[in-house]
Design a protein around this motif. Structure first.
Motif, PDB file in Angstrom:
ATOM      1  N   MET A 193       0.814  -1.198   0.000  1.00  0.00           N
ATOM      2  CA  MET A 193       0.000   0.000   0.000  1.00  0.00           C
ATOM      3  C   MET A 193       0.858   1.262   0.000  1.00  0.00           C
ATOM      4  O   MET A 193       0.502   2.244  -0.630  1.00  0.00           O
ATOM      5  CB  MET A 193      -0.918   0.027   1.228  1.00  0.00           C
ATOM      6  N   ALA A 194       1.946   1.230   0.723  1.00  0.00           N
ATOM      7  CA  ALA A 194       2.816   2.406   0.809  1.00  0.00           C
ATOM      8  C   ALA A 194       3.419   2.714  -0.556  1.00  0.00           C
ATOM      9  O   ALA A 194       3.568   3.878  -0.927  1.00  0.00           O
ATOM     10  CB  ALA A 194       3.909   2.190   1.840  1.00  0.00           C
ATOM     11  N   GLN A 195       3.753   1.663  -1.306  1.00  0.00           N
ATOM     12  CA  GLN A 195       4.319   1.874  -2.642  1.00  0.00           C
ATOM     13  C   GLN A 195       3.295   2.529  -3.564  1.00  0.00           C
ATOM     14  O   GLN A 195       3.646   3.394  -4.373  1.00  0.00           O
ATOM     15  CB  GLN A 195       4.791   0.551  -3.232  1.00  0.00           C
ATOM     16  N   LEU A 196       2.044   2.131  -3.455  1.00  0.00           N
ATOM     17  CA  LEU A 196       0.988   2.710  -4.277  1.00  0.00           C
ATOM     18  C   LEU A 196       0.793   4.187  -3.933  1.00  0.00           C
ATOM     19  O   LEU A 196       0.659   5.024  -4.817  1.00  0.00           O
ATOM     20  CB  LEU A 196      -0.323   1.952  -4.082  1.00  0.00           C
ATOM     21  N   ALA A 197       0.830   4.509  -2.651  1.00  0.00           N
ATOM     22  CA  ALA A 197       0.694   5.902  -2.223  1.00  0.00           C
ATOM     23  C   ALA A 197       1.853   6.742  -2.743  1.00  0.00           C
ATOM     24  O   ALA A 197       1.665   7.878  -3.192  1.00  0.00           O
ATOM     25  CB  ALA A 197       0.616   5.980  -0.702  1.00  0.00           C
ATOM     26  N   GLU A 198       3.066   6.180  -2.711  1.00  0.00           N
ATOM     27  CA  GLU A 198       4.241   6.892  -3.224  1.00  0.00           C
ATOM     28  C   GLU A 198       4.129   7.097  -4.731  1.00  0.00           C
ATOM     29  O   GLU A 198       4.433   8.185  -5.242  1.00  0.00           O
ATOM     30  CB  GLU A 198       5.512   6.101  -2.889  1.00  0.00           C
ATOM     31  N   LEU A 199       3.666   6.080  -5.440  1.00  0.00           N
ATOM     32  CA  LEU A 199       3.480   6.192  -6.885  1.00  0.00           C
ATOM     33  C   LEU A 199       2.462   7.280  -7.218  1.00  0.00           C
ATOM     34  O   LEU A 199       2.687   8.112  -8.105  1.00  0.00           O
ATOM     35  CB  LEU A 199       3.031   4.849  -7.468  1.00  0.00           C
ATOM     36  N   ARG A 200       1.345   7.297  -6.515  1.00  0.00           N
ATOM     37  CA  ARG A 200       0.300   8.317  -6.750  1.00  0.00           C
ATOM     38  C   ARG A 200       0.838   9.721  -6.468  1.00  0.00           C
ATOM     39  O   ARG A 200       0.530  10.669  -7.169  1.00  0.00           O
ATOM     40  CB  ARG A 200      -0.926   8.037  -5.880  1.00  0.00           C
ATOM     41  N   ALA A 201       1.643   9.857  -5.430  1.00  0.00           N
ATOM     42  CA  ALA A 201       2.219  11.165  -5.092  1.00  0.00           C
ATOM     43  C   ALA A 201       3.161  11.639  -6.196  1.00  0.00           C
ATOM     44  O   ALA A 201       3.131  12.807  -6.588  1.00  0.00           O
ATOM     45  CB  ALA A 201       2.956  11.088  -3.757  1.00  0.00           C
ATOM     46  N   ARG A 202       3.967  10.737  -6.727  1.00  0.00           N
ATOM     47  CA  ARG A 202       4.879  11.098  -7.821  1.00  0.00           C
ATOM     48  C   ARG A 202       4.107  11.447  -9.088  1.00  0.00           C
ATOM     49  O   ARG A 202       4.461  12.381  -9.799  1.00  0.00           O
ATOM     50  CB  ARG A 202       5.859   9.960  -8.087  1.00  0.00           C
ATOM     51  N   GLU A 203       3.047  10.695  -9.369  1.00  0.00           N
ATOM     52  CA  GLU A 203       2.220  11.002 -10.542  1.00  0.00           C
ATOM     53  C   GLU A 203       1.576  12.380 -10.398  1.00  0.00           C
ATOM     54  O   GLU A 203       1.472  13.128 -11.366  1.00  0.00           O
ATOM     55  CB  GLU A 203       1.151   9.928 -10.737  1.00  0.00           C
TER      56      GLU A 203
ATOM     57  N   GLU B  76       2.842  14.910  -8.771  1.00  0.00           N
ATOM     58  CA  GLU B  76       3.910  15.893  -9.001  1.00  0.00           C
ATOM     59  C   GLU B  76       4.145  16.098 -10.492  1.00  0.00           C
ATOM     60  O   GLU B  76       4.315  17.225 -10.951  1.00  0.00           O
ATOM     61  CB  GLU B  76       5.202  15.434  -8.325  1.00  0.00           C
ATOM     62  N   VAL B  77       4.157  15.015 -11.243  1.00  0.00           N
ATOM     63  CA  VAL B  77       4.355  15.108 -12.686  1.00  0.00           C
ATOM     64  C   VAL B  77       3.195  15.864 -13.338  1.00  0.00           C
ATOM     65  O   VAL B  77       3.393  16.736 -14.184  1.00  0.00           O
ATOM     66  CB  VAL B  77       4.515  13.701 -13.319  1.00  0.00           C
ATOM     67  N   LYS B  78       1.986  15.556 -12.913  1.00  0.00           N
ATOM     68  CA  LYS B  78       0.804  16.227 -13.463  1.00  0.00           C
ATOM     69  C   LYS B  78       0.859  17.730 -13.185  1.00  0.00           C
ATOM     70  O   LYS B  78       0.562  18.555 -14.049  1.00  0.00           O
ATOM     71  CB  LYS B  78      -0.459  15.610 -12.866  1.00  0.00           C
ATOM     72  N   LYS B  79       1.261  18.101 -11.972  1.00  0.00           N
ATOM     73  CA  LYS B  79       1.378  19.510 -11.611  1.00  0.00           C
ATOM     74  C   LYS B  79       2.457  20.201 -12.442  1.00  0.00           C
ATOM     75  O   LYS B  79       2.263  21.316 -12.930  1.00  0.00           O
ATOM     76  CB  LYS B  79       1.695  19.642 -10.122  1.00  0.00           C
TER      77      LYS B  79
END
Length: 59
Positions: free
Chosen positions: A1-11, A13-16
């Motif tokens: 779950m932590a990896q998924l949260a980290e992936l979503r956070a990075r995505e 950042e890229v979107k922003k």
């Protein structure tokens, strides 16, 4: 779950970053349609129409 949260956070950042890279546009629409009757001594009365106009300007 932590990896998924980290992936979503990075995505996110890229979107922003992508959103900040592209220019921002503001679209304003104005209806300029005009229907009326015109006539001249040489021509009988007829209807005239003008097209609707659109414009986009940078913010």
């Amino acid at each position: 779950m932590a990896q998924l949260a980290e992936l979503r956070a990075r995505e996110a950042e890229v979107k922003k970053a992508r959103a900040e890279f592209w220019p921002k546009l503001s679209v304003k629409a104005t209806s300029a349609t005009s229907i009326g009757a015109t006539s001249t001594p040489d021509r009988p009365a007829g209807k005239t129409m003008r097209p609707t106009t659109w414009s986009a300007v940078p913010c």
